[in-house]
Write a protein that holds these residues in place. Structure first.
Motif, PDB file in Angstrom:
ATOM      1  N   THR A  69       0.840  -1.198   0.000  1.00 22.96           N
ATOM      2  CA  THR A  69       0.000   0.000   0.000  1.00 22.96           C
ATOM      3  C   THR A  69       0.872   1.244   0.000  1.00 22.96           C
ATOM      4  O   THR A  69       1.638   1.485   0.938  1.00 22.96           O
ATOM      5  CB  THR A  69      -0.930   0.017   1.222  1.00 22.96           C
ATOM      6  N   VAL A 117      -5.878  -3.175   2.718  1.00 21.42           N
ATOM      7  CA  VAL A 117      -5.468  -2.340   1.601  1.00 21.42           C
ATOM      8  C   VAL A 117      -6.367  -1.110   1.451  1.00 21.42           C
ATOM      9  O   VAL A 117      -5.961  -0.093   0.862  1.00 21.42           O
ATOM     10  CB  VAL A 117      -5.431  -3.186   0.309  1.00 21.42           C
ATOM     11  N   SER A 129      -4.420   6.752  -1.952  1.00 22.74           N
ATOM     12  CA  SER A 129      -3.802   5.479  -1.609  1.00 22.74           C
ATOM     13  C   SER A 129      -3.927   4.531  -2.788  1.00 22.74           C
ATOM     14  O   SER A 129      -4.949   4.521  -3.491  1.00 22.74           O
ATOM     15  CB  SER A 129      -4.477   4.878  -0.360  1.00 22.74           C
ATOM     16  N   GLY A 131      -3.282   0.433  -3.606  1.00 21.27           N
ATOM     17  CA  GLY A 131      -2.980  -0.837  -2.965  1.00 21.27           C
ATOM     18  C   GLY A 131      -2.971  -2.006  -3.926  1.00 21.27           C
ATOM     19  O   GLY A 131      -3.753  -2.055  -4.882  1.00 21.27           O
TER      20      GLY A 131
END
Length: 346
Positions: A69, A117, A129, A131
């Motif tokens: 991640t 994640v 983010s 992941g």
């Protein structure tokens, strides 16, 4: 400024290529006198250029899913982000800067991996983010913190011998139930290996004495059968320049594979045509997260005519590409390959 000598560079290159080879083989590959080899080896560890870890094959211990991640934590929540990830015992690696964070964790199920994640954005710890959920029963992580390719290319030293070294691969042997895997994680041999870099029986062990020389037969067996791997890891921040060259940046590339694009073909094109040697290459769910060492654009210089454009190689096979880079010195390692967090003391 301190720079690497030719002999030191040869020794570092030989150590980074360590797999199941003997110390004599490393000495032969380094091609330096025995006394020079041992002096340079001790210096490499004492100065923090290198460090040893014993990395488990997570599949053999009931943790077949890994999450990678990459996040941009909110500035006011960076401390909370680091604290939250540090408290999670499944996280084995965590590095963060004011702008960027990379967390790696191992999980027993796909559901647990999915929870992990999505956590940074779900808990409003990060504004962005990306992941990856990698199924480690497949060749989804062909390169896992393997710096040998980058070091060999940067210093124009002898070609990489062990690169690439990855993570996981294949189904587990002889176990299928959660309680069987839990028993393995409580086993003396594996537990002592993952704790070996941090604590010896009589206190802290010298950094250059963590390797497999002199291990009991039971622990050697774990290495020989591929359940555990001894790895020599590079710290690019501590490593002095060599021949005037250094790679002070860490560069991360994320994106989704185009239709019919294959991860193994992308990796081959990067290393063969673009002469880029990732230290991290993880795929899952049709997505890629790649990590590499690099130089700032102002100092990287012009590309040799025979070298393909890195962006051109990526564009042919990926879409939604994002490139994030950070000075390596700003990425502080919070959890440094602590696989002992996964193993219960017997």
């Amino acid at each position: 400024m301190r720079t690497l000598t030719e002999a030191e560079a040869r020794v570092v290159g030989a150590l980074l290529g360590s797999t199941l080879v003997t110390e004599r083989s490393r000495l032969h590959r380094a091609g330096v006198p025995r006394s020079t080899y041992h002096a340079a080896r001790r210096r490499a560890y004492s100065e923090g250029w290198l460090r040893d870890r014993y990395i488990p094959n997570p599949v053999e211990f009931g943790l077949p899913f890994a999450t990678f991640t990459l996040s941009r934590p909110f500035a006011e929540r960076l401390g909370a982000f680091v604290q939250d990830r540090s408290r999670d015992g499944s996280v084995v690696f965590l590095a963060s800067s004011p702008q960027l964070a990379l967390a790696i964790a191992f999980h027993p199920t796909a559901e647990a991996a999915s929870e992990a994640v999505t956590l940074p954005e779900r808990e409003r710890l990060a504004g962005w983010s990306f992941g990856i959920i990698a199924d480690l029963r497949e060749p989804s992580v062909p390169v896992y913190f393997d710096f040998e390719g980058s070091f060999s290319h940067l210093g124009e030293v002898e070609g990489a011998e062990g690169y690439p070294q990855g993570l996981g691969g294949g189904p587990p042997h002889g176990a299928s139930r959660p309680e069987e895997f839990a028993t393995r994680r409580r086993g003396w041999g594996a537990g002592e290996l993952v704790r070996r870099p941090f604590q010896g029986p009589d206190g802290a062990r010298a950094a250059h004495r963590i390797g497999p020389v002199g291990l009991p037969w039971g622990q050697r067996k774990l290495l020989n059968q591929g359940w555990m791997a001894h790895r020599v890891l590079l710290d690019p921040v501590e490593l002095p320049p060599f021949r005037g060259r250094s790679a002070p940046m860490q560069v991360f590339v994320v994106g989704a594979f185009r239709a019919n694009a294959r991860p193994e073909e992308l990796f081959a094109a990067l290393t063969r045509d673009a002469q880029v040697y990732p230290f991290l290459f993880a795929v899952g769910g049709g997505k890629l997260l790649l990590g590499a060492l690099g130089q700032p654009p102002a100092t990287a210089g012009s590309l040799p005519s025979e070298r393909a454009s890195v962006m051109g190689v990526l564009k042919q096979r990926l879409e939604g590409i994002e490139i994030l880079q950070e000075p390596a010195a700003l990425l502080k390692t919070q959890i440094d390959h602590r696989y002992d967090r996964l193993f219960t003391p017997p």
